[in-house]
Design a protein around this motif. Structure first.
Motif, PDB file in Angstrom:
ATOM      1  N   TYR A  73       0.838  -1.197   0.000  1.00 46.45           N
ATOM      2  CA  TYR A  73       0.000   0.000   0.000  1.00 46.45           C
ATOM      3  C   TYR A  73       0.877   1.253   0.000  1.00 46.45           C
ATOM      4  O   TYR A  73       1.950   1.277   0.611  1.00 46.45           O
ATOM      5  CB  TYR A  73      -0.839   0.053   1.284  1.00 46.45           C
ATOM      6  CG  TYR A  73      -1.615  -1.207   1.620  1.00 46.45           C
ATOM      7  CD1 TYR A  73      -0.967  -2.322   2.153  1.00 46.45           C
ATOM      8  CD2 TYR A  73      -2.992  -1.269   1.430  1.00 46.45           C
ATOM      9  CE1 TYR A  73      -1.676  -3.475   2.482  1.00 46.45           C
ATOM     10  CE2 TYR A  73      -3.705  -2.412   1.761  1.00 46.45           C
ATOM     11  CZ  TYR A  73      -3.038  -3.505   2.282  1.00 46.45           C
ATOM     12  OH  TYR A  73      -3.740  -4.639   2.605  1.00 46.45           O
ATOM     13  N   TYR A 130       0.351   5.286   1.175  1.00 45.62           N
ATOM     14  CA  TYR A 130      -0.480   6.269   1.846  1.00 45.62           C
ATOM     15  C   TYR A 130       0.211   7.622   1.767  1.00 45.62           C
ATOM     16  O   TYR A 130       1.435   7.719   1.779  1.00 45.62           O
ATOM     17  CB  TYR A 130      -0.650   5.929   3.336  1.00 45.62           C
ATOM     18  CG  TYR A 130      -1.551   4.766   3.641  1.00 45.62           C
ATOM     19  CD1 TYR A 130      -1.047   3.467   3.679  1.00 45.62           C
ATOM     20  CD2 TYR A 130      -2.893   4.963   3.931  1.00 45.62           C
ATOM     21  CE1 TYR A 130      -1.870   2.393   3.994  1.00 45.62           C
ATOM     22  CE2 TYR A 130      -3.727   3.896   4.248  1.00 45.62           C
ATOM     23  CZ  TYR A 130      -3.204   2.628   4.275  1.00 45.62           C
ATOM     24  OH  TYR A 130      -4.028   1.566   4.585  1.00 45.62           O
ATOM     25  N   GLN A 137       0.263  11.231   3.975  1.00 46.60           N
ATOM     26  CA  GLN A 137      -0.158  11.794   5.265  1.00 46.60           C
ATOM     27  C   GLN A 137       0.297  13.230   5.383  1.00 46.60           C
ATOM     28  O   GLN A 137       1.498  13.516   5.396  1.00 46.60           O
ATOM     29  CB  GLN A 137       0.392  10.963   6.429  1.00 46.60           C
ATOM     30  CG  GLN A 137      -0.158  11.411   7.775  1.00 46.60           C
ATOM     31  CD  GLN A 137       0.366  10.585   8.933  1.00 46.60           C
ATOM     32  OE1 GLN A 137       1.416   9.963   8.850  1.00 46.60           O
ATOM     33  NE2 GLN A 137      -0.383  10.575  10.040  1.00 46.60           N
ATOM     34  N   LYS A 166      -2.854  14.916  10.353  1.00 43.56           N
ATOM     35  CA  LYS A 166      -3.987  14.227   9.743  1.00 43.56           C
ATOM     36  C   LYS A 166      -3.696  12.732   9.716  1.00 43.56           C
ATOM     37  O   LYS A 166      -2.553  12.315   9.788  1.00 43.56           O
ATOM     38  CB  LYS A 166      -4.203  14.721   8.304  1.00 43.56           C
ATOM     39  CG  LYS A 166      -4.594  16.179   8.202  1.00 43.56           C
ATOM     40  CD  LYS A 166      -5.997  16.413   8.690  1.00 43.56           C
ATOM     41  CE  LYS A 166      -6.440  17.826   8.423  1.00 43.56           C
ATOM     42  NZ  LYS A 166      -7.784  18.085   8.997  1.00 43.56           N
ATOM     43  N   PRO A 167      -4.750  11.909   9.587  1.00 39.46           N
ATOM     44  CA  PRO A 167      -4.487  10.467   9.432  1.00 39.46           C
ATOM     45  C   PRO A 167      -3.972  10.150   8.037  1.00 39.46           C
ATOM     46  O   PRO A 167      -4.138  10.964   7.119  1.00 39.46           O
ATOM     47  CB  PRO A 167      -5.880   9.843   9.661  1.00 39.46           C
ATOM     48  CG  PRO A 167      -6.841  10.915   9.296  1.00 39.46           C
ATOM     49  CD  PRO A 167      -6.182  12.223   9.646  1.00 39.46           C
ATOM     50  N   PRO A 168      -3.369   8.986   7.865  1.00 43.60           N
ATOM     51  CA  PRO A 168      -2.934   8.584   6.518  1.00 43.60           C
ATOM     52  C   PRO A 168      -4.137   8.428   5.583  1.00 43.60           C
ATOM     53  O   PRO A 168      -5.204   7.977   5.987  1.00 43.60           O
ATOM     54  CB  PRO A 168      -2.260   7.233   6.744  1.00 43.60           C
ATOM     55  CG  PRO A 168      -1.939   7.187   8.195  1.00 43.60           C
ATOM     56  CD  PRO A 168      -2.995   8.000   8.871  1.00 43.60           C
ATOM     57  N   LEU A 200      -5.248   6.635   1.990  1.00 45.40           N
ATOM     58  CA  LEU A 200      -4.841   5.609   1.044  1.00 45.40           C
ATOM     59  C   LEU A 200      -4.720   6.174  -0.361  1.00 45.40           C
ATOM     60  O   LEU A 200      -5.578   6.939  -0.814  1.00 45.40           O
ATOM     61  CB  LEU A 200      -5.871   4.477   1.044  1.00 45.40           C
ATOM     62  CG  LEU A 200      -5.543   3.282   0.153  1.00 45.40           C
ATOM     63  CD1 LEU A 200      -4.358   2.503   0.720  1.00 45.40           C
ATOM     64  CD2 LEU A 200      -6.769   2.382   0.019  1.00 45.40           C
ATOM     65  N   SER A 248      -4.880  -2.917  -7.434  1.00 42.96           N
ATOM     66  CA  SER A 248      -6.282  -3.233  -7.191  1.00 42.96           C
ATOM     67  C   SER A 248      -7.087  -2.030  -6.731  1.00 42.96           C
ATOM     68  O   SER A 248      -8.305  -2.013  -6.841  1.00 42.96           O
ATOM     69  CB  SER A 248      -6.425  -4.375  -6.174  1.00 42.96           C
ATOM     70  OG  SER A 248      -5.839  -4.011  -4.938  1.00 42.96           O
ATOM     71  N   ILE A 249      -6.432  -1.042  -6.178  1.00 38.37           N
ATOM     72  CA  ILE A 249      -7.128   0.190  -5.794  1.00 38.37           C
ATOM     73  C   ILE A 249      -6.273   1.391  -6.180  1.00 38.37           C
ATOM     74  O   ILE A 249      -5.076   1.422  -5.911  1.00 38.37           O
ATOM     75  CB  ILE A 249      -7.412   0.235  -4.273  1.00 38.37           C
ATOM     76  CG1 ILE A 249      -8.499  -0.750  -3.899  1.00 38.37           C
ATOM     77  CG2 ILE A 249      -7.823   1.645  -3.842  1.00 38.37           C
ATOM     78  CD1 ILE A 249      -8.897  -0.695  -2.433  1.00 38.37           C
ATOM     79  N   GLU A 306      -7.040   5.324  -5.530  1.00 34.78           N
ATOM     80  CA  GLU A 306      -8.040   6.201  -4.928  1.00 34.78           C
ATOM     81  C   GLU A 306      -8.065   7.570  -5.606  1.00 34.78           C
ATOM     82  O   GLU A 306      -7.838   8.595  -4.973  1.00 34.78           O
ATOM     83  CB  GLU A 306      -7.771   6.355  -3.425  1.00 34.78           C
ATOM     84  CG  GLU A 306      -8.034   5.114  -2.607  1.00 34.78           C
ATOM     85  CD  GLU A 306      -9.517   4.862  -2.398  1.00 34.78           C
ATOM     86  OE1 GLU A 306     -10.358   5.644  -2.879  1.00 34.78           O
ATOM     87  OE2 GLU A 306      -9.859   3.861  -1.747  1.00 34.78           O
ATOM     88  N   LEU A 345       4.185  13.337   4.177  1.00 33.28           N
ATOM     89  CA  LEU A 345       4.861  12.089   4.536  1.00 33.28           C
ATOM     90  C   LEU A 345       4.206  10.982   3.713  1.00 33.28           C
ATOM     91  O   LEU A 345       2.980  10.835   3.730  1.00 33.28           O
ATOM     92  CB  LEU A 345       4.698  11.808   6.028  1.00 33.28           C
ATOM     93  CG  LEU A 345       5.343  10.518   6.565  1.00 33.28           C
ATOM     94  CD1 LEU A 345       6.870  10.609   6.525  1.00 33.28           C
ATOM     95  CD2 LEU A 345       4.869  10.256   7.993  1.00 33.28           C
ATOM     96  N   LEU A 395       3.840   7.086   3.221  1.00 29.91           N
ATOM     97  CA  LEU A 395       4.023   5.848   3.962  1.00 29.91           C
ATOM     98  C   LEU A 395       3.724   4.648   3.077  1.00 29.91           C
ATOM     99  O   LEU A 395       2.740   4.638   2.346  1.00 29.91           O
ATOM    100  CB  LEU A 395       3.078   5.814   5.177  1.00 29.91           C
ATOM    101  CG  LEU A 395       3.385   6.792   6.305  1.00 29.91           C
ATOM    102  CD1 LEU A 395       2.174   6.955   7.204  1.00 29.91           C
ATOM    103  CD2 LEU A 395       4.584   6.335   7.107  1.00 29.91           C
ATOM    104  N   THR A 428      -4.915  -9.232   1.127  1.00 36.17           N
ATOM    105  CA  THR A 428      -6.059  -8.358   1.364  1.00 36.17           C
ATOM    106  C   THR A 428      -7.304  -9.158   1.721  1.00 36.17           C
ATOM    107  O   THR A 428      -8.382  -8.617   1.836  1.00 36.17           O
ATOM    108  CB  THR A 428      -6.371  -7.532   0.105  1.00 36.17           C
ATOM    109  OG1 THR A 428      -6.638  -8.422  -0.977  1.00 36.17           O
ATOM    110  CG2 THR A 428      -5.215  -6.620  -0.261  1.00 36.17           C
ATOM    111  N   PHE A 446      -3.789   6.371  16.503  1.00 36.41           N
ATOM    112  CA  PHE A 446      -4.855   6.242  15.516  1.00 36.41           C
ATOM    113  C   PHE A 446      -5.606   4.932  15.730  1.00 36.41           C
ATOM    114  O   PHE A 446      -5.002   3.861  15.860  1.00 36.41           O
ATOM    115  CB  PHE A 446      -4.299   6.249  14.090  1.00 36.41           C
ATOM    116  CG  PHE A 446      -3.737   7.562  13.649  1.00 36.41           C
ATOM    117  CD1 PHE A 446      -2.370   7.785  13.658  1.00 36.41           C
ATOM    118  CD2 PHE A 446      -4.574   8.590  13.215  1.00 36.41           C
ATOM    119  CE1 PHE A 446      -1.837   9.005  13.244  1.00 36.41           C
ATOM    120  CE2 PHE A 446      -4.055   9.806  12.804  1.00 36.41           C
ATOM    121  CZ  PHE A 446      -2.692  10.013  12.818  1.00 36.41           C
ATOM    122  N   GLY A 453     -11.672  -6.835   2.354  1.00 41.22           N
ATOM    123  CA  GLY A 453     -11.542  -5.402   2.597  1.00 41.22           C
ATOM    124  C   GLY A 453     -10.095  -5.012   2.383  1.00 41.22           C
ATOM    125  O   GLY A 453      -9.208  -5.552   3.012  1.00 41.22           O
ATOM    126  N   GLY A 472      -9.105   6.740  11.951  1.00 39.14           N
ATOM    127  CA  GLY A 472      -9.724   7.865  12.641  1.00 39.14           C
ATOM    128  C   GLY A 472      -8.806   9.065  12.599  1.00 39.14           C
ATOM    129  O   GLY A 472      -7.663   8.978  12.150  1.00 39.14           O
TER     130      GLY A 472
END
Lengths: 115, 115
Positions: free
Chosen positions: A33, A35, A37, A41-43, A45, A55-56, A58, A88, A90, A97, B91, B100, B106
């Motif tokens: 993955y 991410y 950030q 704030k939160p990471p 995706l 597969s993803i 975003e 940042l 990540l 998955t 977090f 998933g 959060g």
């Protein structure tokens, strides 16, 4: 070995540069993955690779281009970035998955500054 | 709609005392996993503890325990005997259902441990 490594740790680039971020894991994980950030704030995706296939995505702008050359390696190619892309970045991996119980193992991140 | 709520942007705790960090979540899936991560100022996301939706016992890992109240959709993290090194961003995250592919994080709680 439960380690995800990322290089470089810090990167400063101009808006016309091309650079790449690298992520590596040797845990035999088949999901990786990216991410992004921002501070305090939160990471968020960006991309998911499952068995080396994307597969993803975003809705990430095309100036970010992921690549998964093999099951251990994940790259993020950067081109013509904007100052607001400074963040940042990540990398994470998980066994797959498939099951909701799999936690993600994160790398230390690359702090990117776009000037 | 936000799937993970952490209502405490910042918390202070005295060294050696226990502290509870709140997390509520929203899902209609029966199968899901709840995770807590710690992020020190260095940036790395460190996995702390996991609770599955079918687990009847609250998860514990050393000084960390998860107070899981499924009917209330809450998964609070309890840190016992706080240490100065516990100062970090925390977090709460959720992965829904089998297959998933990503975590939902959060907004985080910044914990400061006072000497």
């Amino acid at each position: 070995d439960t380690e995800v490594t990322q290089t470089p740790k810090h990167l400063v680039m101009g808006m016309t540069n091309k650079k790449s971020l690298k992520c590596e894991q040797h845990m035999g994980h088949r999901a990786m993955y990216w991410y992004k950030q921002k501070a305090k704030k939160p990471p968020e995706l960006m991309f998911v690779y499952s068995y080396e296939k994307l597969s993803i995505n975003e809705s990430v702008p095309s100036r970010f281009s992921p690549e998964c050359p093999n099951s251990s390696l994940l790259n993020l190619h950067l081109h013509a970035l904007q100052p607001e892309d400074s963040a940042l970045y990540l990398c994470a991996s998980s066994p797959s998955t498939v099951l909701f119980s799999y936690e993600q193992y994160f790398g230390p991140g690359t702090r990117l500054t776009v000037t | 709609a936000q799937k993970i709520t952490q209502t405490q942007p910042g918390m202070f705790v005295q060294e050696k005392e226990a502290v509870t960090l709140d997390c509520t979540y929203d899902t209609s899936d029966q199968s899901y996993g709840l995770f807590w991560y710690k992020q020190p100022s260095s940036g790395e996301m460190i996995f702390l503890i996991y609770q599955g939706s079918y687990d009847e016992q609250n998860a514990t890992e050393g000084r960390y325990s998860l107070n899981f109240q499924k009917a209330r959709k809450s998964a609070n993290l309890v840190i016992s005997a706080s240490q100065l090194g516990d100062s970090a961003m925390y977090f709460c995250a959720m992965r829904e259902g089998n297959y998933g592919q990503n975590f939902v994080f959060g907004p985080g709680t910044r914990l400061s441990v006072l000497p």
